[in-house]
Write an enzyme that holds these catalytic residues in place. Structure first.
Site: not given
Ligand SMILES: NC(=O)c1ccc[n+]([C@@H]2O[C@H](COP(=O)([O-])OP(=O)(O)OC[C@H]3O[C@@H](n4cnc5c(N)ncnc54)[C@H](O)[C@@H]3O)[C@@H](O)[C@H]2O)c1
Ligand SMILES: O=C(O)[C@H](O)CO
Length: 323
Positions: A228, A257, A276
């Site tokens: 993360r 994000e 991601h």
């Protein structure tokens, strides 16, 4: 019993879930309706990527169990859920093969200088530039869960020295030279030419890799983050790249994000950013539904689901992980 789904299922998946829970009403909320429908769920299977009013869900006092369709649980482990008696189970390790492939893509891309060669190729420039090697390096893996273990297995044939830390440092795989408890992170950082982050985001790990920790790494080392984004203090990473302390960063995840358009990371030729996508695979939804159905059957039989997490920590004990 109402099961609310929020991940990209097809009709065949809904049929499979219905077979596992024949008496349940299954509602496929999708991201569009999850906030509205979650308070009506007895069981939630999915990953809400949009804001959810968890207070409303808890006030409805109906939710009995959350089966996350993500390995990371930061999407649902809000303080109210942690304090509640709602059990939460994760998709720990389920996406390890594709996350390991993504890690290798980032790693080799950095070592073999792909960002520079791709920029040169766009200008039809065939100039040779120096590249780096994987073999002979020390690789430190932070978080030896499903992803970390798969990555270490795939690293084994590359003639590297592998170190790792984990919250539960048990069962050291043979290819790993040293497996240390999580509080020996500083030792791992000081010894590693390449650091790979595969640990969960929680209140202990947010901002874990800050300027001081980046400075502990050998000058010219590489950082890969497939965990993360908020585990790294991004502004510190930008500075460490600018100073040459860090030779390259491969980031599948970023602090916020999507990564802000103004981020300096975009233009840095020492950085590879992917949006991601580490868990992406043709098989992701099938694998997730298989786990959800195994766990549904266990739940309906009064047994604990696999991957039941310690909600304060945000990950399961290795003894309950589905394999
Ligand atoms: N990039 C992606 O698309 C993607 C895909 C899957 C998972 N993830 C992220 O990666 C994380 C790991 O996934 P996984 O499937 O391996 O989960 P997992 O639950 O199998 O493993 C997590 C491991 O981290 C260890 N750990 C916890 N705190 C630690 C610490 N402070 N230091 C070192 N180790 C620590 C745990 O003991 C556990 O072994 C997830 O929490 C998620 O946030 C990202
Ligand atoms: O945690 C995970 O499983 C991935 O990041 C996808 O959400």
């Amino acid at each position: 019993m109402r099961i609310v789904l929020c991940f990209p299922v097809l009709d065949k998946h809904i049929k499979q879930i219905q077979e596992a829970a024949p008496d349940a009403e299954i509602v496929n909320a999708g991201q569009e309706r999850i906030d509205e429908l979650l308070p009506t769920a007895d069981i939630f299977i999915g990953h809400a990527k949009v804001p959810v009013d968890w207070d409303r869900v808890l006030r409805a006092n109906r939710l009995q169990w959350i089966q996350s369709s993500a390995a990371g649980l930061d999407h649902c482990l809000v303080p109210g859920v942690i304090a509640s008696n709602i059990p939460v189970s994760s998709a720990s390790g389920l996406f390890a093969p594709q996350v390991a492939e993504q890690t290798f893509a980032l790693l080799f891309g950095l070592l073999r200088q792909l960002p520079l060669f791709l920029r040169a190729a766009a200008k039809r420039d065939f100039t040779r530039l120096p590249t780096d090697d994987l073999r002979g390096k020390t690789v430190g893996i932070v978080g030896l869960g499903g992803n970390g273990r798969m990555i270490s297995r795939m690293l084994a044939p590359w003639n590297v020295r592998i170190l790792a830390t984990d919250y539960y440092p048990v069962e050291k795989p043979s290819e790993i030279e040293e497996l240390w408890p999580h509080d020996r992170l500083d030792d791992l950082l000081a010894a590693s030419d390449i650091v790979i982050l595969t640990l969960p985001l929680n209140s202990d790990t947010e901002g874990l890799i800050d300027a001081a920790r980046l400075a502990e790494m050998p000058r010219g080392s590489y950082m890969i983050n497939v965990a993360r984004g908020a585990v790294i203090v991004e502004s510190a990473l930008v500075e460490a790249l600018a100073s040459g302390q860090i030779a390259g960063a491969g980031l599948d995840v970023t602090e916020v994000e999507p990564l802000s358009e103004s981020s300096l990371l975009w233009d840095d030729p020492k950085v590879i950013i992917t949006p991601h996508v580490g868990a992406q695979s043709e098989r992701r939804v099938d694998d997730t539904v298989n786990l959800a159905c195994v766990n549904l059957r266990r739940y309906l039989a009064g047994k604990e689901p696999y991957n039941l997490v310690d909600k304060r920590l945000g990950f399961p004990h290795p003894s309950v992980v589905y394999r």
